[in-house]
Design an enzyme around this catalytic site. Structure first.
Site, PDB file in Angstrom:
ATOM      1  N   LYS A   1       0.838  -1.213   0.000  1.00  0.00           N
ATOM      2  CA  LYS A   1       0.000   0.000   0.000  1.00  0.00           C
ATOM      3  C   LYS A   1       0.871   1.260   0.000  1.00  0.00           C
ATOM      4  O   LYS A   1       2.055   1.195   0.322  1.00  0.00           O
ATOM      5  CB  LYS A   1      -0.920  -0.016   1.214  1.00  0.00           C
ATOM      6  CG  LYS A   1      -0.193   0.050   2.559  1.00  0.00           C
ATOM      7  CD  LYS A   1      -1.126  -0.299   3.711  1.00  0.00           C
ATOM      8  CE  LYS A   1      -0.388  -0.255   5.043  1.00  0.00           C
ATOM      9  NZ  LYS A   1      -1.202  -0.844   6.124  1.00  0.00           N
TER      10      LYS A   1
ATOM     11  N   TYR B   1      13.105  31.160   5.735  1.00  0.00           N
ATOM     12  CA  TYR B   1      11.841  31.853   5.995  1.00  0.00           C
ATOM     13  C   TYR B   1      11.631  32.139   7.475  1.00  0.00           C
ATOM     14  O   TYR B   1      12.004  31.329   8.333  1.00  0.00           O
ATOM     15  CB  TYR B   1      10.667  30.998   5.502  1.00  0.00           C
ATOM     16  CG  TYR B   1      10.487  31.007   4.002  1.00  0.00           C
ATOM     17  CD1 TYR B   1      10.467  32.203   3.273  1.00  0.00           C
ATOM     18  CD2 TYR B   1      10.319  29.811   3.297  1.00  0.00           C
ATOM     19  CE1 TYR B   1      10.282  32.193   1.894  1.00  0.00           C
ATOM     20  CE2 TYR B   1      10.137  29.793   1.927  1.00  0.00           C
ATOM     21  CZ  TYR B   1      10.124  31.000   1.227  1.00  0.00           C
ATOM     22  OH  TYR B   1       9.944  30.983  -0.131  1.00  0.00           O
TER      23      TYR B   1
HETATM   24  C1  LIG Z   1      -0.352  -1.782   6.894  1.00  0.00           C
HETATM   25  C2  LIG Z   1      -0.878  -3.064   7.416  1.00  0.00           C
HETATM   26  C3  LIG Z   1      -0.019  -4.174   7.610  1.00  0.00           C
HETATM   27  C4  LIG Z   1       1.486  -4.099   7.508  1.00  0.00           C
HETATM   28  O1  LIG Z   1       2.016  -3.683   8.755  1.00  0.00           O
HETATM   29  P1  LIG Z   1       3.590  -3.547   8.978  1.00  0.00           P
HETATM   30  O2  LIG Z   1       3.703  -3.079  10.392  1.00  0.00           O
HETATM   31  O3  LIG Z   1       4.052  -2.516   8.012  1.00  0.00           O
HETATM   32  O4  LIG Z   1       4.194  -4.874   8.734  1.00  0.00           O
HETATM   33  C5  LIG Z   1      -0.600  -5.392   7.935  1.00  0.00           C
HETATM   34  N1  LIG Z   1      -1.944  -5.509   8.101  1.00  0.00           N
HETATM   35  C6  LIG Z   1      -2.786  -4.449   7.968  1.00  0.00           C
HETATM   36  C7  LIG Z   1      -4.239  -4.644   8.184  1.00  0.00           C
HETATM   37  C8  LIG Z   1      -2.279  -3.193   7.633  1.00  0.00           C
HETATM   38  O5  LIG Z   1      -3.109  -2.154   7.521  1.00  0.00           O
END
Ligand SMILES: *Cc1c(COP(=O)(O)O)cnc(C)c1O
Length: 369
Positions: free
Chosen positions: A38, A264
């Protein structure tokens, strides 16, 4: 590594292979492996990472949203893809790209059943999400009857897995809470299995879950951050290799006199003569303003150069008073030489946030394919 001419996120696929093998070594050979890709594969390059995971032998991929899954299919990825957070408005796209939804509420269940019926689907693979304490998405025990009744017999969907998510898998102080989540998940999946009359796969562990609760690996695990080289614990970080290195170059060097300011709002005021370097990377590239005023540091010639004053949209200025460097020299924002976890923690955030923040404006370069 190649010479940097502009700000570049270098992605080392041999590091991904190393991390994949390390995580595999923590689970049973028969346990399936789902790679979480993702958010552009945690800010890297989703298609490149997904292709490599497919080649490495991953069993499943997961994305958060349907749009991300569509990009995988358009790039020719054939692995099953679990969509963790589908919305009903995207069900047409989801079905036409054969993406597999997480079904997390009565509402989503009913709307999805409607959608598969309209499209005359049979045994469409779906995944049932249980809430065991994170209180984010998921069904509770009182919903199981309805899930079984609505899905059994109509032939439109097939529940291929049920899953849940730990709220604090990296936090040893919450061990009892996590063990309780695991216990509830076991009960919920047993009840579901009984009511369905068939046996879906079960999965609950993210990266830190794989490390800390291997007894709860069930039939599959879901890893994201570990694949990218971070493990939420120093001892695990030492075993993993960061996939992404964010590097840039020094565009200009300034000598700043006492009582002069940098950037800035004159947020840095110099008390003495210093040397600053201007780098072509700013908050539009993902280095948020929270890293300003000395919170974040880059590495130049092996030495730390803290950010001076406010982060600009397209630039930062860093303190190189003590560093023997010149315009055109390389600066590492994070990577093996300056861990993204350490970089993030100095600004009170986590590796996940800095990695996923790197914007699409930054060039990606893939090495060690
Ligand atoms: C993002 C996510 C993961 C992965 O978690 P990590 O800590 O990056 O290994 C696994 N399961 C779900 C439901 C997630 O949203």
């Amino acid at each position: 590594m190649s010479k940097v001419g502009e700000t570049t996120l270098v992605l080392d696929l041999s590091a991904l292979g190393h991390n994949y093998n390390y995580l595999q070594s923590k689970i049973n050979p028969e346990t399936k492996f789902l790679g979480v890709v993702k958010a552009f594969a945690y800010g890297s390059d989703m298609v490149t990472i997904a292709q490599k995971l497919e080649q490495l032998g991953a069993d499943y991929l997961a994305v958060a949203y349907v749009r991300e899954g569509v990009l995988l299919r358009e790039a020719g990825i054939n692995l099953p893809v679990l969509v963790l957070h589908p919305l009903a408005s995207n069900f047409d796209d989801l079905i036409s790209h054969h993406l597999e939804p997480s079904i997390y509420s009565r509402n989503i269940l009913n709307q999805f059943l409607e959608a598969v019926k309209t499209k005359n689907q049979t045994d469409y693979p779906v995944h049932i999400k249980f809430n065991t304490g994170l209180n984010r998405l998921g069904f509770s025990e009182s919903d199981i009857n309805l899930i079984a009744e609505e899905t059994k017999g109509n032939g439109n969907v097939k529940i291929v897995s049920c899953f849940s998510h730990l709220a604090a898998s990296e936090d040893i102080n919450e061990r009892d809470f996590s063990l309780n989540q695991i216990k509830s998940f076991k009960i919920l999946s047993d009840v579901l299995k009984k009511k369905l009359g068939y046996t879906p796969m079960r999965h609950m562990l993210n990266t830190s879950g794989i490390i800390n609760y291997p007894e709860a690996q069930f039939e599959m695990v879901r890893s994201g951050i570990g694949l990218y080289g971070y493990g939420n614990q120093d001892e695990i970080d030492a075993q993993l290799k960061p996939v992404a290195t964010l590097k840039t170059i020094i565009s200009q060097i300034h000598i700043i006199g006492a009582n002069e300011s940098v950037g800035y709002n004159r947020a840095f005021k110099s008390k003495r003569l210093i040397k600053s370097a201007t780098l072509p990377i700013g908050h539009a590239d993902g280095i948020g303003r929270l890293y300003g005023k000395g919170k974040g540091s880059v590495v130049i010639k092996g030495q730390k150069a803290p950010i001076l004053g406010n982060v600009c949209m397209d630039m930062i200025m860093v303190d190189v008073t003590e560093i023997n460097c010149k315009e055109g020299d390389e600066a590492i924002v994070f990577g093996p030489a300056n861990s993204a976890e350490k970089f993030a923690s100095r600004a009170n955030t986590i590796s996940y946030e800095i990695l996923t923040a790197i914007s699409q404006r930054v060039k990606r370069e893939v090495i060690n394919q």
